[in-house]
Write a protein that holds these residues in place. Structure first.
Motif, short mmCIF file in Angstrom:
data_model
loop_
_atom_site.label_atom_id
_atom_site.label_comp_id
_atom_site.label_asym_id
_atom_site.label_seq_id
_atom_site.Cartn_x
_atom_site.Cartn_y
_atom_site.Cartn_z
N ASP A 179 68.38 -88.81 36.21
CA ASP A 179 67.10 -89.32 35.72
C ASP A 179 65.98 -89.10 36.73
N GLN A 180 66.22 -89.46 37.99
CA GLN A 180 65.16 -89.33 39.00
C GLN A 180 64.82 -87.87 39.28
N THR A 181 65.85 -87.06 39.42
CA THR A 181 65.62 -85.65 39.73
C THR A 181 64.95 -84.93 38.56
N GLN A 182 65.40 -85.25 37.35
CA GLN A 182 64.80 -84.62 36.17
C GLN A 182 63.33 -84.99 36.04
N ARG A 183 63.01 -86.24 36.37
CA ARG A 183 61.60 -86.64 36.33
C ARG A 183 60.77 -85.82 37.29
N ARG A 184 61.27 -85.62 38.50
CA ARG A 184 60.54 -84.84 39.49
C ARG A 184 60.42 -83.38 39.07
N LEU A 185 61.47 -82.85 38.46
CA LEU A 185 61.41 -81.47 38.00
C LEU A 185 60.36 -81.30 36.91
N LEU A 186 60.32 -82.23 35.98
CA LEU A 186 59.35 -82.16 34.90
C LEU A 186 57.93 -82.32 35.42
N GLU A 187 57.73 -83.25 36.34
CA GLU A 187 56.40 -83.44 36.91
C GLU A 187 55.94 -82.20 37.66
N GLY A 188 56.88 -81.58 38.39
CA GLY A 188 56.53 -80.35 39.10
C GLY A 188 56.19 -79.21 38.15
N ALA A 189 56.98 -79.08 37.08
CA ALA A 189 56.72 -78.03 36.10
C ALA A 189 55.38 -78.25 35.40
N GLU A 190 55.08 -79.51 35.08
CA GLU A 190 53.81 -79.81 34.42
C GLU A 190 52.62 -79.52 35.34
N ALA A 191 52.79 -79.84 36.63
CA ALA A 191 51.71 -79.57 37.58
C ALA A 191 51.48 -78.07 37.72
N ARG A 192 52.56 -77.28 37.79
CA ARG A 192 52.42 -75.82 37.91
C ARG A 192 51.79 -75.24 36.65
N ALA A 193 52.19 -75.77 35.49
CA ALA A 193 51.61 -75.28 34.24
C ALA A 193 50.13 -75.58 34.15
N ALA A 194 49.74 -76.77 34.59
CA ALA A 194 48.32 -77.13 34.57
C ALA A 194 47.52 -76.24 35.51
N ALA A 195 48.09 -75.94 36.68
CA ALA A 195 47.39 -75.09 37.64
C ALA A 195 47.26 -73.65 37.15
N ALA A 196 48.20 -73.21 36.32
CA ALA A 196 48.21 -71.82 35.85
C ALA A 196 47.43 -71.64 34.55
N THR A 197 46.90 -72.71 33.98
CA THR A 197 46.22 -72.63 32.69
C THR A 197 44.97 -71.75 32.79
N ARG A 198 44.88 -70.76 31.92
CA ARG A 198 43.76 -69.82 31.91
C ARG A 198 43.47 -69.40 30.47
N LEU A 199 42.23 -69.01 30.21
CA LEU A 199 41.88 -68.40 28.94
C LEU A 199 40.70 -67.46 29.16
N THR A 200 40.84 -66.23 28.70
CA THR A 200 39.75 -65.25 28.80
C THR A 200 39.46 -64.70 27.41
N LEU A 201 38.19 -64.46 27.14
CA LEU A 201 37.76 -63.93 25.85
C LEU A 201 36.91 -62.69 26.12
N HIS A 202 37.37 -61.54 25.65
CA HIS A 202 36.68 -60.27 25.91
C HIS A 202 36.31 -59.62 24.59
N ARG A 203 35.02 -59.46 24.33
CA ARG A 203 34.56 -58.78 23.13
C ARG A 203 34.64 -57.27 23.34
N ARG A 204 35.33 -56.59 22.44
CA ARG A 204 35.60 -55.17 22.59
C ARG A 204 34.44 -54.30 22.10
N GLY A 205 33.51 -54.87 21.34
CA GLY A 205 32.39 -54.09 20.85
C GLY A 205 32.67 -53.35 19.57
N ASP A 206 33.85 -53.54 18.97
CA ASP A 206 34.18 -52.86 17.71
C ASP A 206 34.43 -53.87 16.59
N GLY A 207 33.93 -55.09 16.77
CA GLY A 207 34.14 -56.12 15.76
C GLY A 207 35.34 -56.99 16.04
N THR A 208 36.07 -56.71 17.11
CA THR A 208 37.23 -57.52 17.48
C THR A 208 37.04 -58.04 18.91
#
Length: 429
Positions: free
Chosen positions: A192-221
């Motif tokens: 229980d304790q170790t799994q909690r720490r693993l999940l918290e670490g994974a969630e922190a890494r996921a939050a730090a890696a969150t990205r979104l980019t939007l690139h208009r191609r100029g052809d309608g897409t």
């Protein structure tokens, strides 16, 4: 004298590569199609095992080839291997990381390497197990004052042994899921304790890696690239699946409609999802509810000839703008002469939730003949276009799926209305 550098001596590694090449060439001299079913079935299994063993040998060579990189002045074995073998650098780096983990004298997870060499694991399984074990090992390092319990080396060894054994029965995806709970099997007292720490670490890494980019191609897409936490990806996937329209029954006439590719279906579902967002639940933007505004001239709206413009200047066809006028959250700004605003989205143009429900009770699927998309996934469409005085009432409403709603406003298609209220679309010649 080192015999490996003597021209007359053939090192077993080179002899192995030559033998494999010769055997493959000889096997392909006879058409595979002529082999019997039993032969092909056994060959598929045996070749998969042999590939795993060859991978293990290659990883051993990579782990011991630091001198190759040094002699060539390369930063790493991967940096030398990628251009030499025409391999992507990322793939070569992944191989080098795996080699460091499971091959050579300093291997972190030697049981995984031994199982791969014995043909008991595939490379994909080995990579999955290594990732799982590395995550567990990361939990072994605790900061001062942390109340978590470190993962002991003995526990990690038991976890490695357990996952290697399970590799005989499960594919990589299933192994990853088993790995998420491996401590519950090998060390239940601290799970229980170790799994909690693993999940918290994974969630922190996921939050730090969150990205979104939007690139208009100029052809309608536009290209949309994102990396988000898995929990949100699951939610998005669930929403999008609600907008996909599986067609499992034959359409009228007995023909089975062509299935869309999975990524195509999800792309269309994402567009439908954005159109169905309720602006009243979004944060205020500039002091008012967030909306998408489509600016269009009255003559263009009535005739369907010409184009409209979104708030950021993106042009859209008049037909597309007319379809958007049926959708909640889209605010049509209709302009008359001298760009004077004649109408700014009458609220009565939108069908209410109760009206949508009533239409669904009367007709539980899309009103296009042969379409079986459930009414809950459909959009309310004005039979008489709203721009031409159509009324937002039940007698003037039709439920159409996202695909057929686009056809209803596409000038390239002709709409046939049947006495029972159903529709059919035909491409104009």
């Amino acid at each position: 004298m080192d015999q490996s550098r003597t021209p007359s001596a053939v090192h077993p590694l080179l002899a192995c590569a030559a033998t494999v090449t010769e055997a493959v060439t000889e096997a392909r001299m006879r058409p595979v199609e002529l082999a019997g079913t039993e032969v092909k079935a056994r060959a598929l299994v045996d070749l998969t095992t042999a590939i795993g063993q060859l991978e293990a040998l290659r990883l051993e060579v990579i782990a011991a080839s630091g001198d190759v990189a040094h002699d060539a002045g390369a930063r790493s074995v991967a940096s030398w291997l990628a251009p030499t073998t025409r391999m992507e650098h990322r793939a070569a780096h992944r191989l080098e990381c795996l080699a460091t983990a499971i091959a050579g004298t300093g291997a972190t997870w030697p049981r995984v390497g031994a199982a791969l060499a014995a043909g008991e694991l595939t490379r994909e399984q080995a990579e999955t197990i290594v990732r799982t074990l590395d995550d567990l090992a990361d939990a072994a390092y605790t900061e001062a004052g942390n109340d978590g319990v470190a993962v002991e080396a003995e526990v990690l060894a038991r976890a490695e042994q357990h996952l290697v054994a399970e590799g005989a029965h499960f594919a990589p995806t299933a192994l990853r899921r088993l790995g998420e709970h491996v401590l519950e099997v090998v060390c239940p007292e601290t799970y229980d304790q170790t799994q909690r720490r693993l999940l918290e670490g994974a969630e922190a890494r996921a939050a730090a890696a969150t990205r979104l980019t939007l690139h208009r191609r100029g052809d309608g897409t536009a290209d949309l690239r994102a990396r988000i936490p898995e929990i949100y990806a699951t939610r998005l996937e669930t929403h999008l699946h609600a907008f996909t329209a599986p067609r499992t029954r034959p359409a009228e006439g007995g023909t089975v409609p062509r299935r869309r590719r999975g990524d195509k279906a999800l792309g269309e579902a994402f567009c439908a999802f954005l159109e169905r967002l309720d602006p009243t639940v979004l944060p205020d933007h500039g002091g008012s509810a967030t909306r998408v505004t489509v600016t269009i001239g009255l003559d263009t709206l009535l005739s369907g000839i010409g184009h409209a413009t979104l708030a950021d200047g993106t042009p859209v066809s008049a037909g597309h703008a007319r379809r958007l006028a049926c959708t909640a959250g889209i605010l049509p700004a209709v302009l008359g002469g001298d760009s004077q605003v004649l109408d700014l989205g009458r609220t009565r143009r939108l069908f209410s939730s109760a009206q949508h429900h009533a239409l669904a009770l009367a007709h539980p699927t899309c009103r296009t003949r042969g379409c079986t998309v459930p009414a809950a996934w459909c959009e309310a469409h004005h039979e008489t276009p709203w721009a031409r005085g159509g009324r937002t009432d039940l007698t003037d409403g039709r439920l159409l799926c996202f695909h057929h709603h686009q056809r209803a406003h596409d000038p390239a298609y002709r709409t046939t209305r049947h006495p029972d209220g159903s529709l059919r679309f035909h491409r104009r010649l």
